[in-house]
Design an enzyme around this catalytic site. Sequence first.
Site, PDB file in Angstrom:
ATOM      1  N   HIS A   1       0.848  -1.189   0.000  1.00  0.00           N
ATOM      2  CA  HIS A   1       0.000   0.000   0.000  1.00  0.00           C
ATOM      3  C   HIS A   1       0.884   1.239   0.000  1.00  0.00           C
ATOM      4  O   HIS A   1       1.672   1.445   0.932  1.00  0.00           O
ATOM      5  CB  HIS A   1      -0.908  -0.007   1.232  1.00  0.00           C
ATOM      6  CG  HIS A   1      -1.819   1.169   1.305  1.00  0.00           C
ATOM      7  ND1 HIS A   1      -2.865   1.346   0.433  1.00  0.00           N
ATOM      8  CD2 HIS A   1      -1.840   2.232   2.141  1.00  0.00           C
ATOM      9  CE1 HIS A   1      -3.501   2.465   0.735  1.00  0.00           C
ATOM     10  NE2 HIS A   1      -2.888   3.020   1.764  1.00  0.00           N
TER      11      HIS A   1
ATOM     12  N   ASP B   1       0.629   5.253  -0.175  1.00  0.00           N
ATOM     13  CA  ASP B   1      -0.185   6.461  -0.193  1.00  0.00           C
ATOM     14  C   ASP B   1       0.352   7.400  -1.265  1.00  0.00           C
ATOM     15  O   ASP B   1       1.530   7.765  -1.242  1.00  0.00           O
ATOM     16  CB  ASP B   1      -0.153   7.141   1.176  1.00  0.00           C
ATOM     17  CG  ASP B   1      -0.940   6.362   2.225  1.00  0.00           C
ATOM     18  OD1 ASP B   1      -1.996   5.808   1.870  1.00  0.00           O
ATOM     19  OD2 ASP B   1      -0.500   6.298   3.379  1.00  0.00           O
TER      20      ASP B   1
ATOM     21  N   ASP C   1      -7.794   1.455   2.968  1.00  0.00           N
ATOM     22  CA  ASP C   1      -7.369   2.427   3.980  1.00  0.00           C
ATOM     23  C   ASP C   1      -8.173   3.718   3.941  1.00  0.00           C
ATOM     24  O   ASP C   1      -7.681   4.772   4.305  1.00  0.00           O
ATOM     25  CB  ASP C   1      -5.878   2.752   3.779  1.00  0.00           C
ATOM     26  CG  ASP C   1      -5.292   3.525   4.948  1.00  0.00           C
ATOM     27  OD1 ASP C   1      -5.758   3.329   6.081  1.00  0.00           O
ATOM     28  OD2 ASP C   1      -4.380   4.338   4.726  1.00  0.00           O
TER      29      ASP C   1
ATOM     30  N   HIS D   1      -7.105   9.402  -0.547  1.00  0.00           N
ATOM     31  CA  HIS D   1      -7.726   9.343   0.773  1.00  0.00           C
ATOM     32  C   HIS D   1      -6.907   9.959   1.915  1.00  0.00           C
ATOM     33  O   HIS D   1      -7.327   9.870   3.077  1.00  0.00           O
ATOM     34  CB  HIS D   1      -8.101   7.890   1.116  1.00  0.00           C
ATOM     35  CG  HIS D   1      -6.933   6.953   1.244  1.00  0.00           C
ATOM     36  ND1 HIS D   1      -6.651   6.008   0.292  1.00  0.00           N
ATOM     37  CD2 HIS D   1      -5.990   6.810   2.200  1.00  0.00           C
ATOM     38  CE1 HIS D   1      -5.592   5.321   0.661  1.00  0.00           C
ATOM     39  NE2 HIS D   1      -5.172   5.787   1.817  1.00  0.00           N
TER      40      HIS D   1
END
Length: 1027
Positions: free
Chosen positions: A260, A262, A372, A577
């Site tokens: 993951h 970001d 997330d 997000h």
Amino acid sequence: MYHQPVLKHRRTLLERAEKFTSDIYFTDCNLRGRLYGDTCSLDSLSSFLSPKRITFSEAVKHTFQPYTVGDSFGPTWWTCWFRVSLKVPDSWRGKEVHLRWESDGEGMVWKDGEPVQGLTKEGEKTSYILTECLQDNKPQSVTFYVELACNGLFGAGLGSMIAAPDPNKKFSVQKAELVVFNRDVRELLTDFEMLVDIVKLLGEGEQRGFQALFTANEMVNLCDPANPSTFAAARSLAQKFFKQRNGESQHIVHAMGHCHIDSAWLWPYEESIRKCGRSWVTVIRLMEKNPDFIFTCSQAQQFHWVKEWYPGLYSQIQRFVQKGRFIPVGGTWVEMDGNLPSGESMVRQFLEGQNFFKAEFGNYCKEFWLPDTFGYSAQLPQLMQGSGITRFLTQKLSWNLVNTFPHNTFFWEGIDGSQVLTHFPPGNSYEMKGKVEDLVNTLKNNKDKGRANHSAALFGFGDGGGGPTQLMLDRLERVADTDGLPKVRMSSPDDLFTALEGDSGLLCTWTGELFLELHNGTYTTQAKIKLGNRQCEALLHDVEVASCLALCHNKAFSYPAAKLQEIWRLLLLNQFHDVLPGSCTEMVVDDALEYYKEVQSTGTRLLQEACGALISGGQEGACPAVLNTLAWERTEVIQLEEDTVPPKLALARVPSVGLAVVQESAKPSCPVTVTTQADCTVLMENGILRAVLDQKGCLVSLSLVNTNREAIADGCLGNQFVVFDDVPLYWDAWDVMDYHLQTRRPVVEVMKPAAVTSSGGLRGSVCFSLRVSGKSTITQEVILDADCPYLKFSTQVEWAESHKFLKVEFPVRVRSPDATYEIQFGHLQRPTHRNTSWDWARFEVWGHRWADLSEHGFGVAVLNDCKYGYSCFQNTLTLSLLRAPKAPDLHADMGSHRFTYALMPHMGCFQDASVIQCAYNLNHPLRLVPNASNLQLLSAFSVSADGVILETIKQAEFQKNALVVRLYESHGGSTSVTLSTPLPLREAWHCDLLERPDPKHRADITASGISLHFSPFQIRSLLLILE
């Protein structure tokens, strides 16, 4: 071999095994101390510093200066490039040789002009394998480069991970040397680790745990760290243990590599590009060595970045995608926020993402992947279904602060009835490490035991990138089918969901939103980002509508598809997000605001070009026209010229999706009057509303003229600003806690009392100023327009607080157990009471352009142009305005803010009172088109019933002579409507959100238009082929 039988003392045996592999204790004589053999210094190590992130070809042109290990460099966000020259000693032939590199920055090895591996200490990647077995014919001397980012895996927070970055932090390389790596020691250490963890995790109540304990103890007896010839016997014992199989009924864990990343968070967008490169090239190296390894990867934007910045790496990724091992998932442009983007923005996330994956890799994604995000809209199941997706994976609801979500595998049903098979990995993480603990938690936490016998385990360092390691793969390989643990299968999302679908008869269904009981401060944090998002969404909507009208009415006009895609993608990127929610650093905020400026600049130019094409051919003159991009006729007061005092106003009447010349002589049905009364209150009336304001700008009264129905609760004041202490438990920008409600303080200090600034006619207004504190002020203009059913509050706040929360309250004369909030393509109800923990956990909720509190026959709605945070307890509607967190952005929300909200009392239900349309009107102001004399009235589309909203008009993605229009049912009921248009249509087809026409569902075109039937909250897209 004979030895004394072991005493039955679990603790001593367990600690013996732990100390035997410890990297702290007894390393002079234990196994861990033998992991590395001989060492050798580098021939040379030199470096240069760059304030910018530059390409490899640029870097190698610079002058490198000698570097000594331990010397510091920086500051934060700079890049230090290293040239590494080495010669492997001849005596190391036949041995595995590594470069051992330890630094507090994030590194990437470059060789022969290509990235080859990431080096990140926090991600347990501190070795670059030079050779697994040094041979005579291999070159002994090597030169390569290391690109080192002056930031860690999680940025450079000062004092804590989420604190604002330390801009002056220095970095260093603590270790850079050649080493002999003893692979047999590594394998044996992994055996010990897994056995010790089985002992700990299974506990004293399980026989299998004791078997692991005695196996590990016997291995210590057999293994002499100084004598590698003893290792094989010890490993044999471990293998015997691990090969003792499970039964047929054991739970199956589908292990998938994951990383993951970001797209921006505690680091800027540009650093995320390099995080992708570092992480993904390491994944490729692992795939080359591990033929069963499967890796899942989301976010089309990140693939696009890698394609542009690392084309060689991207080619390797494409090859492994074709082999089914590097698996694109998610189907969206980024892993966007699940609450705040508009419905159309969410459609475009899927449209851009799915089209990218199809074009680049030949397939659409089957699974929506959003592990997330801070909550999930109840309209997402329908958006997934319309984008070719029937499966959903996340885990974020495991973060709930109050209630434990009752399912891990279930069907999620949206507000329209669409369902998707949903899986929350029971391990409650998207960055597992392949440890025994991960597997035990996956089994233990599964809330659907007996219903679902398959679960996902996503392993790899995440958030800041990093991804899987060889050690994680080795761990999982050992316990693939070991008695006492669930079975582990290296798997793919498709394999997991296919298995779940094959045995889904007993699964439960959850209907409505997936509300995260945490991070609800993100509905308000970074108000300028929220404002930019809403304004850009509205602008892009209007540009597309105007461009379609121009396309149909001016043959010389070229639809700006490429430019629109470019700025749509910028907007979609900012919906990531941690960006749109405001949970990012100041550097990211600055980047996001620049992107909004770019969208607004380009979008405004495109809008002007489209409007110019619409009026071309007519005689130029002084009369302006007005463009209405919404699908209903509008009569509104507009300002004809900017910055004129008093403002030059006109009453504009514009048809549905159309253009009309402004008639400056048009008169309202009832002019506005504003008068100061004897008690110093101010009375405002327009024939629809009657409002009374006190000297503080509070609403003493707001009533409907025709019925004399009062909206403000007895003895209460509306438009009451209130400030709360806002100190969360940890996640500063993310969280507002329930206890903040106990610190309510009304803003009552008047700087300038309410005074009339416009006495009426087309518009009446009242201005006042309040002092929040010695640092912050509120200045507001209360506006009542002719023929307008709502009262507007144009607000400017100078905000310089610390850990305070500003809201505005409207206690209304309504009693209802539920309030209604707009969401994407619809609305939903939430309780106004706190009966259960599920109710009071929603003390702060999200919504879009409006919220409404209604009883039978009457209600009050709050509208807004850029806010998302709401609450409604009992009869008080509250709009959240500004927060003041200090991490990860020390200056979050400081400065000047402008926004508008409105209050709209209404008879009947909000649907029949046109609350939805009024909220659209507030967010999509009529657009002035200058010099449009003699323009003929133009109306391109209309819908026969108010309950169906024509949301989108755009050119089709793959057909230049076609339009796509998107409509949705907004009231929550079944209905039939007619879509009318004067445009010359050859044919019309129903299509999905990816604009793929349904060959079995042609839309019939009649003289009156296209007849359509809608179920509640249904979204319909039509492909209109032009003549």
